[in-house]
Design an enzyme around this catalytic site. Sequence first.
Site, PDB file in Angstrom:
ATOM      1  N   HIS A  32       7.976   3.436  -3.208  1.00 34.03           N
ATOM      2  CA  HIS A  32       7.003   3.940  -2.237  1.00 34.03           C
ATOM      3  C   HIS A  32       6.969   5.469  -2.307  1.00 34.03           C
ATOM      4  CE1 HIS A  32       4.724   3.577   1.573  1.00 34.03           C
ATOM      5  NE2 HIS A  32       5.393   4.650   1.974  1.00 34.03           N
ATOM      6  N   ASP A  34       5.335   8.839  -0.699  1.00 34.04           N
ATOM      7  CA  ASP A  34       4.648   9.374   0.471  1.00 34.04           C
ATOM      8  C   ASP A  34       3.957  10.686   0.130  1.00 34.04           C
ATOM      9  OD1 ASP A  34       5.213   7.482   2.625  1.00 34.04           O
ATOM     10  OD2 ASP A  34       7.311   8.038   2.306  1.00 34.04           O
ATOM     11  N   MET A  36       1.817  13.628   1.393  1.00 38.52           N
ATOM     12  CA  MET A  36       1.435  14.265   2.667  1.00 38.52           C
ATOM     13  C   MET A  36       0.855  15.645   2.372  1.00 38.52           C
ATOM     14  SD  MET A  36       4.720  13.396   5.047  1.00 38.52           S
ATOM     15  CE  MET A  36       5.577  11.826   4.989  1.00 38.52           C
ATOM     16  N   MET A  67      -1.103  10.081   3.025  1.00 45.84           N
ATOM     17  CA  MET A  67      -1.239  10.632   4.383  1.00 45.84           C
ATOM     18  C   MET A  67      -1.926  11.979   4.235  1.00 45.84           C
ATOM     19  SD  MET A  67       2.467   9.440   5.721  1.00 45.84           S
ATOM     20  CE  MET A  67       2.981   9.206   4.029  1.00 45.84           C
ATOM     21  N   MET A 136       2.050   1.283  10.553  1.00 42.78           N
ATOM     22  CA  MET A 136       3.090   2.306  10.689  1.00 42.78           C
ATOM     23  C   MET A 136       3.953   1.971  11.894  1.00 42.78           C
ATOM     24  SD  MET A 136       2.784   4.379   8.186  1.00 42.78           S
ATOM     25  CE  MET A 136       4.097   5.474   8.737  1.00 42.78           C
TER      26      MET A 136
HETATM   27  C1  DX5 Z   1       6.708   8.323   7.130  1.00 40.67           C
HETATM   28  C2  DX5 Z   1       6.621   7.730   5.750  1.00 40.67           C
HETATM   29  C3  DX5 Z   1       7.663   6.725   5.457  1.00 40.67           C
HETATM   30  C4  DX5 Z   1       9.073   7.273   5.462  1.00 40.67           C
HETATM   31  C5  DX5 Z   1       9.963   6.182   5.961  1.00 40.67           C
HETATM   32  O1  DX5 Z   1       5.527   8.979   7.429  1.00 40.67           O
HETATM   33  O2  DX5 Z   1       5.368   7.094   5.559  1.00 40.67           O
HETATM   34  O3  DX5 Z   1       7.408   6.045   4.236  1.00 40.67           O
HETATM   35  O4  DX5 Z   1       9.512   7.658   4.189  1.00 40.67           O
HETATM   36  O5  DX5 Z   1      11.234   6.717   6.103  1.00 40.67           O
HETATM   37  P1  DX5 Z   1      12.358   5.967   6.953  1.00 40.67           P
HETATM   38  O6  DX5 Z   1      12.552   4.614   6.327  1.00 40.67           O
HETATM   39  O7  DX5 Z   1      13.524   6.852   6.829  1.00 40.67           O
HETATM   40  O8  DX5 Z   1      11.836   5.856   8.361  1.00 40.67           O
HETATM   41 ZN    ZN Z   2       5.134   5.784   3.752  1.00 40.01          ZN
END
Ligand code: DX5
Ligand code: ZN
Length: 226
Positions: A32, A34, A36, A67, A136
């Site tokens: 995964h 992320d 941002m 995101m 989420m």
């Molecule tokens: C948060 C991200 C998640 C994050 C989850 O905005 O989208 O993917 O990495 O991290 P944990 O598992 O530590 O909550």
């Molecule tokens: Zn994520």
Amino acid sequence: MTVQIAPSILAADFARLADEAAAVAGVADWLHVDVMDGHFVPNLTIGLPVVEALRKHASLPLDCHLMIEDPDRWAIGYAEAGARKLTIHAEAVQSPVRTLRMIRAAGARAGLAVNPATPVEPYADLLDEVDMLLLMTVEPGFGGQPFLDLVLPKLRRAAALIAARGGSVWLQVDGGVSEETIGRCAEAGADVFVAGSAVFGADDPARAVSGLRSLAASTGPGLSRH
Ligand code: DX5
Ligand code: ZN
């Protein structure tokens, strides 16, 4: 229900991404990523060049979670960069049908994400356009936040909406997923689990993935969807 685990590299050592990806390569289903942009969420992480580089060095398929403020403009670039699954946020996208179709046309699976306060019902008619719905379970932007139990009723409703359409859409949860919380998510109907700190914060990330998988599988869904 087939359990899929997607470790989030947000919790990994960014200077050693290839090694961190290799640590979960044999046991996880997705990596995964992320993305941002510092606008849609108040954090800046990984962009297109890093995704392109990771694709060459990571054997797991990339599950990119965008995101960002303008997914209509950027999604195609991530699909072309080799993301095998690309998730855009309902709160950010202007033309969801067009963008989801563009993602699929580029050969990636299309995901639609909703924040904790965003209902899923308005998107029920879009389910045929997506391969995955992401709920989420924290406000997006940072890893290591506590799991929001308030999302669980919505997770059940989303599972029921998917079941009513034949059950081919994956249901992903992201944020605060750990050994303590994954059972509640599986029971409510999730089948794809993102975990950042619970995997890369563990001494043995591969073992953490296996542990999460068995907990999810042994809890099982409250609704039979597959
Ligand atoms: C948060 C991200 C998640 C994050 C989850 O905005 O989208 O993917 O990495 O991290 P944990 O598992 O530590 O909550
Ligand atoms: Zn994520």
